[in-house]
Design an enzyme around this catalytic site. Structure first.
Site, mmCIF file in Angstrom:
data_model
loop_
_atom_site.group_PDB
_atom_site.id
_atom_site.type_symbol
_atom_site.label_atom_id
_atom_site.label_comp_id
_atom_site.label_asym_id
_atom_site.label_seq_id
_atom_site.Cartn_x
_atom_site.Cartn_y
_atom_site.Cartn_z
ATOM 1 N N HIS A 36 0.797 -1.232 0.000
ATOM 2 C CA HIS A 36 0.000 0.000 0.000
ATOM 3 C C HIS A 36 0.823 1.272 0.000
ATOM 4 O O HIS A 36 0.252 2.368 0.056
ATOM 5 C CB HIS A 36 -0.936 0.043 1.210
ATOM 6 C CG HIS A 36 -1.979 -1.015 1.207
ATOM 7 N ND1 HIS A 36 -3.243 -0.823 0.681
ATOM 8 C CD2 HIS A 36 -1.950 -2.285 1.642
ATOM 9 C CE1 HIS A 36 -3.943 -1.929 0.819
ATOM 10 N NE2 HIS A 36 -3.177 -2.843 1.400
ATOM 11 N N LYS B 234 -8.564 13.781 4.762
ATOM 12 C CA LYS B 234 -7.684 12.618 4.703
ATOM 13 C C LYS B 234 -6.677 12.788 5.827
ATOM 14 O O LYS B 234 -6.592 13.858 6.433
ATOM 15 C CB LYS B 234 -6.977 12.519 3.354
ATOM 16 C CG LYS B 234 -6.340 13.830 2.904
ATOM 17 C CD LYS B 234 -5.700 13.732 1.532
ATOM 18 C CE LYS B 234 -6.672 13.794 0.368
ATOM 19 N NZ LYS B 234 -6.686 12.621 -0.468
ATOM 20 N N ARG B 235 -5.883 11.749 6.119
ATOM 21 C CA ARG B 235 -4.837 11.913 7.112
ATOM 22 C C ARG B 235 -3.955 13.110 6.733
ATOM 23 O O ARG B 235 -3.772 13.409 5.542
ATOM 24 C CB ARG B 235 -3.997 10.636 7.196
ATOM 25 C CG ARG B 235 -4.705 9.490 7.901
ATOM 26 C CD ARG B 235 -5.080 9.836 9.318
ATOM 27 N NE ARG B 235 -3.912 9.908 10.155
ATOM 28 C CZ ARG B 235 -3.524 8.963 11.003
ATOM 29 N NH1 ARG B 235 -4.247 7.852 11.138
ATOM 30 N NH2 ARG B 235 -2.439 9.106 11.727
ATOM 31 N N LYS C 91 0.633 14.464 1.137
ATOM 32 C CA LYS C 91 -0.732 14.724 0.661
ATOM 33 C C LYS C 91 -0.956 16.219 0.389
ATOM 34 O O LYS C 91 -1.951 16.611 -0.190
ATOM 35 C CB LYS C 91 -1.752 14.196 1.673
ATOM 36 C CG LYS C 91 -1.728 12.666 1.814
ATOM 37 C CD LYS C 91 -2.703 12.189 2.880
ATOM 38 C CE LYS C 91 -2.595 10.701 3.176
ATOM 39 N NZ LYS C 91 -3.284 9.849 2.169
ATOM 40 N N THR D 58 -8.617 6.471 -2.016
ATOM 41 C CA THR D 58 -9.949 5.894 -2.199
ATOM 42 C C THR D 58 -11.002 6.965 -1.967
ATOM 43 O O THR D 58 -12.112 6.879 -2.501
ATOM 44 C CB THR D 58 -10.197 4.701 -1.239
ATOM 45 O OG1 THR D 58 -9.735 5.064 0.062
ATOM 46 C CG2 THR D 58 -9.453 3.468 -1.709
ATOM 47 N N LYS E 5 -14.815 8.088 -3.843
ATOM 48 C CA LYS E 5 -16.083 8.381 -3.144
ATOM 49 C C LYS E 5 -16.628 9.749 -3.563
ATOM 50 O O LYS E 5 -17.836 9.908 -3.774
ATOM 51 C CB LYS E 5 -15.855 8.357 -1.625
ATOM 52 C CG LYS E 5 -15.434 6.978 -1.112
ATOM 53 C CD LYS E 5 -14.881 7.022 0.319
ATOM 54 C CE LYS E 5 -14.171 5.712 0.643
ATOM 55 N NZ LYS E 5 -13.367 5.784 1.886
HETATM 56 C C1 26Q Z 1 3.516 0.291 10.212
HETATM 57 C C2 26Q Z 1 4.366 -0.081 11.236
HETATM 58 C C3 26Q Z 1 4.202 0.436 12.503
HETATM 59 C C4 26Q Z 1 3.162 1.321 12.764
HETATM 60 C C5 26Q Z 1 2.302 1.674 11.736
HETATM 61 C C6 26Q Z 1 2.488 1.166 10.473
HETATM 62 C C7 26Q Z 1 1.554 1.540 9.393
HETATM 63 C C8 26Q Z 1 0.189 1.565 9.634
HETATM 64 C C9 26Q Z 1 -0.686 1.918 8.660
HETATM 65 C C10 26Q Z 1 2.008 1.857 8.120
HETATM 66 C C11 26Q Z 1 1.105 2.208 7.121
HETATM 67 C C12 26Q Z 1 -0.259 2.234 7.389
HETATM 68 C C13 26Q Z 1 -1.286 2.611 6.411
HETATM 69 C C14 26Q Z 1 -1.082 2.849 5.145
HETATM 70 C C15 26Q Z 1 -2.171 3.279 4.276
HETATM 71 O O1 26Q Z 1 -3.275 3.562 4.731
HETATM 72 N N1 26Q Z 1 -1.947 3.335 2.964
HETATM 73 C C16 26Q Z 1 -2.982 3.768 2.051
HETATM 74 O O2 26Q Z 1 -3.636 2.628 1.564
HETATM 75 C C17 26Q Z 1 -4.760 2.986 0.770
HETATM 76 C C18 26Q Z 1 -5.482 1.715 0.409
HETATM 77 O O3 26Q Z 1 -4.747 0.977 -0.514
HETATM 78 C C19 26Q Z 1 -4.328 3.774 -0.437
HETATM 79 O O4 26Q Z 1 -5.477 4.184 -1.128
HETATM 80 C C20 26Q Z 1 -3.511 4.991 -0.018
HETATM 81 O O5 26Q Z 1 -2.992 5.636 -1.154
HETATM 82 C C21 26Q Z 1 -2.381 4.558 0.896
HETATM 83 O O6 26Q Z 1 -1.708 5.692 1.406
#
Ligand code: 26Q
Length: 804
Positions: A354, A544-545, A550, A652, A656
């Site tokens: 991702h 968004k976050r 971003k 995503t 929407k």
């Molecule tokens: C990893 C290790 C330790 C702590 C946290 C994490 C961690 C947690 C969540 C690393 C990444 C995430 C989330 C990533 C994420 O949300 N990516 C998004 O995924 C979406 C679905 O595929 C995409 O549409 C977005 O572009 C992408 O940023």
């Protein structure tokens, strides 16, 4: 639709009374709001359970293959409206509650969001679960039942403050505890050799207990299971310690178990790297893999046939240790040869990536990994030697071989989870075409060379049930009137709107609905923050976050530039705009938090400036979450998708918004590119550098200072922010943030400013051309049916999972 709606309504009415009395121990008089909510869910649950049991037995009978979706995050939101709507029982329940003097819409508001995720990745998992059930594919989602999910964001004096969210405070009527589904999860200890081979003897262990939530598909076609694990101490109270007077020490195991499932790590694009996070990952992965293997052995028998009956999808690398865990179970517990176990493992797993952001690629210090998982460490070494041998046999260079290695041999050795997941899966997918392409050419180039058939693309999608039908009943109604009901079952049928793109009457109706949604949002925000927004202004939204890639900062700087322009040219007929921002910053992400503060500072100044009046308003909506998204997206006119090209894997939210009739202003990044291809180049506003240009710019020495100084508009805006125009209480507050733009500007805000600002003025002109705007948003709605998660899941099912 139920056979007899009146009968169903009466049945609900009676059931609610019974549940209140017999399950909750209250009569109608004594029942509080939350009792009514619980009673409503429990009354509905009876209908769900029958279908749930029926779905499970159907899979047993047909001996069908199951999909297992392993995800550390499920960002579900509320379930009542979703379940009612998917079962076609909304009107019946509304009627039943009305008889009790209760308003369904008000009751829905009492449900806390299940926010067991950070953002895109977690929400995607939730959309996928809904589509799997809607497509009648037998599936389990596996994750953690966090006691505290995503934090609640409060804005204090403009600053983000994180508060724990206690979503389980009133109990959770959707879940079923399965005490019989319990597994022992070990940590630490040592590996001993026995006559039967290696055995791991963990030093500590906790018990994983399953909590199941039913996931109802569209028209109740199927009900699947979301299985979330909680942790219990095996020996809740150490009596010897307790009796010896060590009352705290006696409970230490309970505390350790609680800590495992206490919080979701609230970071979305940076690897936290803490031991507790690794323990969480292993805890839920091990429980899930044990559960899957147990089910297979019980119903099928031989573990060798696992890949024929189970497809396990890894949602990013967070569950990547599953590869080593399955190997351990197959070799140590089921006696398979290593090579055979490896074949079974690779045929079972698929891995979805991702993000390509280097800071988000998970890797763990080898000593930590080895201390917690000594047997897995041995297995990783053995897998690695096989992989590296393959690479060398293929004639790959030393550099290539070391990039492929599961172990980063730099100063401090680390385990690379993406390489482990890649090697242990038959399929590795990206989430949008550009992202998948970049996987092949950048981060995974060497692994791709070794395994050229693994990488494939599955462009993300969103469920049109939640993100059109449920959140926007007004628009859904207008579309039904125009083209009938077929799109409710197949979002591609929205294309029947294409011939009506020039239909002024339809355009007018859609804009009426949009206006009503905007008025409703204004009312809601008035109640929440006391601000009044004009529903006739353009609602320009970035939710968004908060992350530098971003580029909320690009939007804010352009807002300041627009503010300057409006003040210096009051004679121009500016399009009235409301700039809406929302999103959470990772707690440790300093610049993201500063950007939130900046949004608030800019809002205060602009909103109180009588010279701009209603021409420009800025709001930062606190505590953005799924439920807030469901209110904001149907009210949006303009969708901001403005990441630095090459950095947003897919997005995503972009899908929407388009589905709800907003125009996108965006870069050629992630799924924006495919949205453009579907809606047509004329029905989206594209600006900025391409991913290739960003890479070339960085490689050839990019000079943001030169750009800033060369653009009057940009320079004025940046200097105003830097010099404290928006922060008179602390004029230096944004000095560092703005210096960052002059000195490095990694995310190329300066490079894209001019193009973005011109694109915004193009948006204004399109808005002023009312007829053109109408046809553009009809074209958007008509052509984004492809971004339904039903399409995405159908592709996964066919091309990765081999399930029908
Ligand atoms: C990893 C290790 C330790 C702590 C946290 C994490 C961690 C947690 C969540 C690393 C990444 C995430 C989330 C990533 C994420 O949300 N990516 C998004 O995924 C979406 C679905 O595929 C995409 O549409 C977005 O572009 C992408 O940023």
């Amino acid at each position: 639709m139920p056979a007899n709606p009146d009968l169903k309504s009466e049945q609900f009415e009676a059931r609610i009374t019974t549940v209140l009395r017999q399950r909750l121990g209250k009569n109608e008089k004594a029942a509080k709001d939350h009792d009514w909510f619980a009673a409503t869910v429990l009354a509905l649950r009876d209908d769900i359970i029958d279908r749930w049991i029926e779905s499970t037995s159907r899979t047993h009978e047909t001996e069908g293959k199951r999909v297992y979706y392993l995800s550390l995050e499920f960002l579900i939101g509320r379930l009542l409206r979703d379940a009612l709507s998917n079962l076609g029982l909304t009107d019946e329940m509304r009627g039943a509650l009305r008889e009790h003097g209760i308003d369904l819409a008000e009751l829905e508001e009492l449900e806390p969001d299940a926010a067991l995720g950070n953002g895109g990745l977690g929400r995607l998992a939730a959309c996928f679960m809904e589509s799997l059930a809607s497509l009648d594919i037998p599936a389990y989602g596996y994750g953690i039942r966090y006691v505290n999910g995503m934090f609640r964001q409060r804005i204090d004096d403009g600053w983000q403050v994180e508060l724990p969210e206690t979503w389980l405070a009133h109990g959770n009527p959707w879940e079923f505890e399965r005490r019989e589904s319990a597994y022992r999860i070990g940590f630490g200890g040592e590996v001993v050799m026995t006559p039967g081979g290696a055995r791991w003897q963990p030093a500590e262990a906790v018990e994983a207990i399953a909590f199941d939530t039913p996931v109802v598909g569209w028209r109740g076609r199927r009900v699947n299971t979301l299985r979330l694990w909680t942790a219990n101490a095996l020996d809740p109270i150490k009596l010897d310690a307790f009796n010896a007077g060590d009352h705290v020490g006696a409970l230490v195991d309970v505390l350790r178990a609680d800590a495992l499932v206490r919080v979701l790590y609230p970071a979305d694009s940076s690897a936290a790297g803490q031991e507790l996070r690794l323990r969480q990952e292993y805890f839920f992965t091990s429980a899930s893999i044990q559960d899957i293997v147990r089910r297979h052995v019980q119903y099928v028998g031989d573990v060798r046939s696992l890949p024929d009956k189970a497809a396990i999808q890894l949602n990013d690398t967070h569950p990547a240790i599953a590869v080593a865990e399955l190997m351990r179970l197959l070799v140590d517990d089921h006696g398979l040869e290593f090579a055979e176990a490896w074949d079974v493992t690779c045929r079972t797993f698929g891995y979805t990536n991702h993000t390509l952001l280097p800071e988000a690629l998970e890797s763990w210090p080898l000593p930590l990994f080895e201390r917690l998982f000594p047997r897995h460490m041995q297995i990783v070494y053995k897998i690695n030697s096989g992989v590296l041998k393959q690479a060398r046999d293929k004639g790959m260079s030393d550099g290539e071989v070391s990039a492929i290695s599961l172990i980063d041999e730099g100063g401090n050795r680390r385990i690379r989870m993406a390489n482990l997941a890649f090697a242990g899966s038959h399929s590795v997918n990206g989430v949008a075409a550009l992202h998948t392409q970049l996987m092949k050419t950048t981060v995974f180039a060497d692994l791709h060379k070794l395994y050229p058939d693994k990488i494939n693309n599955k462009t993300n999608g969103v469920t049109p049930r939640r993100w059109l039908q449920q959140c926007n009943p007004g628009l859904t109604g207008v579309i039904r009137e125009a083209i009938g009901d077929a799109f409710l079952d197949d979002a591609m049928q929205l294309s029947a709107l294409n011939p009506l793109a020039g239909d002024a009457q339809l355009g007018h109706k859609i804009l009426q609905v949009k206006r009503a949604n905007k008025a409703a949002l204004s009312d809601h925000l008035h109640g929440l923050m006391g601000i009044r927004l004009d529903p006739d202004a353009m609602f320009d939204v970035q939710i968004k976050r908060i992350h530098e890639y971003k580029r909320q900062l690009l939007n804010l700087i352009e807002t300041v530039a627009l503010y300057d322009q409006i003040r210096s040219h009051p004679e121009i007929d500016w399009v009235p705009r409301v700039k809406i921002f929302g999103g959470k910053a990772a707690s440790s992400y300093h610049n993201a938090k500063l950007i939130i503060k900046l949004a608030g500072d800019i809002a205060r100044r602009i909103n109180n400036d009588p010279t701009v009046g209603d021409l420009l308003k800025v709001v930062f909506v606190p505590n953005y979450n799924v439920s807030m998204a469901e209110r904001i997206i149907p009210a949006a006119d303009l969708s901001e998708q403005i990441s630095t090209a090459g950095l947003e894997a897919s997005g995503t939210g972009n899908m929407k918004f388009a589905l709800n009739g907003a125009l996108t202003i965006g870069t050629l990044d992630g799924a924006n590119i495919e949205i453009m291809e579907h809606v047509g180049r004329d029905n989206i506003v594209i600006f900025g550098l391409t991913a290739d240009e960003v890479a070339a710019g960085r490689a050839n020495g990019y000079n943001p200072r030169c750009i800033i100084e060369g653009s009057r508009e940009l320079r004025q805006a940046v200097e105003a922010i830097a010099s404290g125009v928006f922060s008179p209480d602390d004029p230096a507050r944004y000095r560092g943030l703005m210096d960052g733009l002059y000195d490095s500007d990694w995310f190329m805000v300066a490079a894209d400013f001019e193009s973005y600002s011109q694109a915004q003025r193009q948006v204004d002109r399109r808005w002023q051309d009312g007829v053109g705007w109408q046809s553009t948003i009809i074209r958007n709605i008509a052509n984004v049916g492809w971004f339904s998660s039903d399409r995405t899941i159908t592709e996964y099912a066919r091309e990765i999972w081999a399930v029908s």
